[in-house]
Design a protein around this motif. Structure first.
Motif, PDB file in Angstrom:
ATOM      1  N   LEU A  97      -4.643  78.047 -17.054  1.00  0.00           N
ATOM      2  CA  LEU A  97      -4.338  76.646 -17.346  1.00  0.00           C
ATOM      3  C   LEU A  97      -2.844  76.462 -17.601  1.00  0.00           C
ATOM      4  CD1 LEU A  97      -7.407  75.779 -19.602  1.00  0.00           C
ATOM      5  CD2 LEU A  97      -7.110  75.371 -17.154  1.00  0.00           C
ATOM      6  N   ARG A 106      -9.104  79.337 -18.863  1.00  0.00           N
ATOM      7  CA  ARG A 106     -10.485  78.853 -18.949  1.00  0.00           C
ATOM      8  C   ARG A 106     -11.393  79.918 -18.373  1.00  0.00           C
ATOM      9  NH1 ARG A 106     -14.391  78.155 -15.941  1.00  0.00           N
ATOM     10  NH2 ARG A 106     -13.070  78.529 -14.158  1.00  0.00           N
ATOM     11  N   GLU A 142     -10.682  79.291 -23.158  1.00  0.00           N
ATOM     12  CA  GLU A 142     -11.642  78.229 -23.452  1.00  0.00           C
ATOM     13  C   GLU A 142     -12.837  78.327 -22.512  1.00  0.00           C
ATOM     14  OE1 GLU A 142      -8.540  74.705 -24.829  1.00  0.00           O
ATOM     15  OE2 GLU A 142      -9.784  74.389 -23.055  1.00  0.00           O
ATOM     16  N   HIS A 144     -15.653  75.515 -21.207  1.00  0.00           N
ATOM     17  CA  HIS A 144     -15.979  74.087 -21.194  1.00  0.00           C
ATOM     18  C   HIS A 144     -17.463  73.982 -20.841  1.00  0.00           C
ATOM     19  CE1 HIS A 144     -11.524  73.849 -19.890  1.00  0.00           C
ATOM     20  NE2 HIS A 144     -11.625  73.945 -21.195  1.00  0.00           N
ATOM     21  N   VAL A 182     -15.819  72.112 -26.035  1.00  0.00           N
ATOM     22  CA  VAL A 182     -14.825  73.145 -25.824  1.00  0.00           C
ATOM     23  C   VAL A 182     -15.026  74.221 -26.885  1.00  0.00           C
ATOM     24  CG1 VAL A 182     -12.361  73.713 -25.804  1.00  0.00           C
ATOM     25  CG2 VAL A 182     -13.164  71.544 -24.833  1.00  0.00           C
ATOM     26  N   TYR A 184     -13.536  78.137 -27.885  1.00  0.00           N
ATOM     27  CA  TYR A 184     -12.308  78.885 -27.629  1.00  0.00           C
ATOM     28  C   TYR A 184     -12.307  80.221 -28.363  1.00  0.00           C
ATOM     29  CZ  TYR A 184     -10.494  78.019 -32.282  1.00  0.00           C
ATOM     30  OH  TYR A 184     -10.329  78.034 -33.632  1.00  0.00           O
TER      31      TYR A 184
END
Length: 188
Positions: A97, A106, A142, A144, A182, A184
């Motif tokens: 990202l 990600r 992360e 998603h 999200v 992380y």
């Protein structure tokens, strides 16, 4: 856990798994396991997929694309294989990202549904997160996750990822802009 570097590649070994980039000679193993998936178990499980266009040439192009993405640090795509028999059981990928002062990526993960409920998902994601930190040099990863994807939420939590927020209208899928949680993990 062992992490090795090779030309534009890295791999990780866990107790039962090897996580590494796909190779061109993985084609038959890869195709066989996709073709032997069970019917969809829930909305976010593709289940059986039409693999008719996935010829040997198509697969070789896919492997070349994965290598090109890794060379440019755009994305890093890994197959998940069982150590005991080399069977392909899923995929894990990292998308970059931002680099520089962020070192932010990600993560996506998918275990073929015929191998669910065996602990492979947790083991694979843990091994891949080690690669993300040690080899790919990410500080933050992360995941998603769709709000109703309970198995994915439980997996993220089980490997130590923390809930951060709800992103509204975050991703266009299912013909609409969808909300995502999200999760992380920071490494440093």
């Amino acid at each position: 856990m062992q992490v090795k570097e090779e030309k534009f590649e890295c791999f990780s070994e866990t107790e039962r798994l090897v996580i590494r980039p796909l190779k061109k000679d993985d084609y038959e193993n890869w195709l066989h396991e996709f073709e032997n998936r069970n019917p969809s178990q829930h909305r976010h499980d593709q289940g059986k997929i039409d693999m008719s266009e996935c010829t040997l040439e198509w697969f070789h192009n896919l492997v070349d694309q994965h290598q090109a993405l890794a060379r440019t640090d755009t994305a890093h795509v890994f197959g998940v294989f069982r150590k005991e028999d080399g069977i392909h059981i899923g995929m894990i990928d990292f998308s970059t990202l931002a680099r520089n002062e962020f070192q932010w990526g990600r993560m996506g993960y998918n275990i073929h549904n015929q191998y669910w409920r065996s602990g492979y998902g947790k083991e694979a994601v843990k091994g891949a997160l080690t690669m993300a930190c040690n080899h790919l040099k990410f500080h933050r990863i992360e995941a998603h996750i769709n709000l109703d994807n309970t198995p994915s939420i439980k997996l993220a939590e089980s490997v130590g990822m923390e809930f951060e927020c709800l992103r509204k209208g975050f991703l266009y899928e299912y013909d609409e802009w969808t909300d995502h949680f999200v999760y992380y993990k920071n490494f440093h």
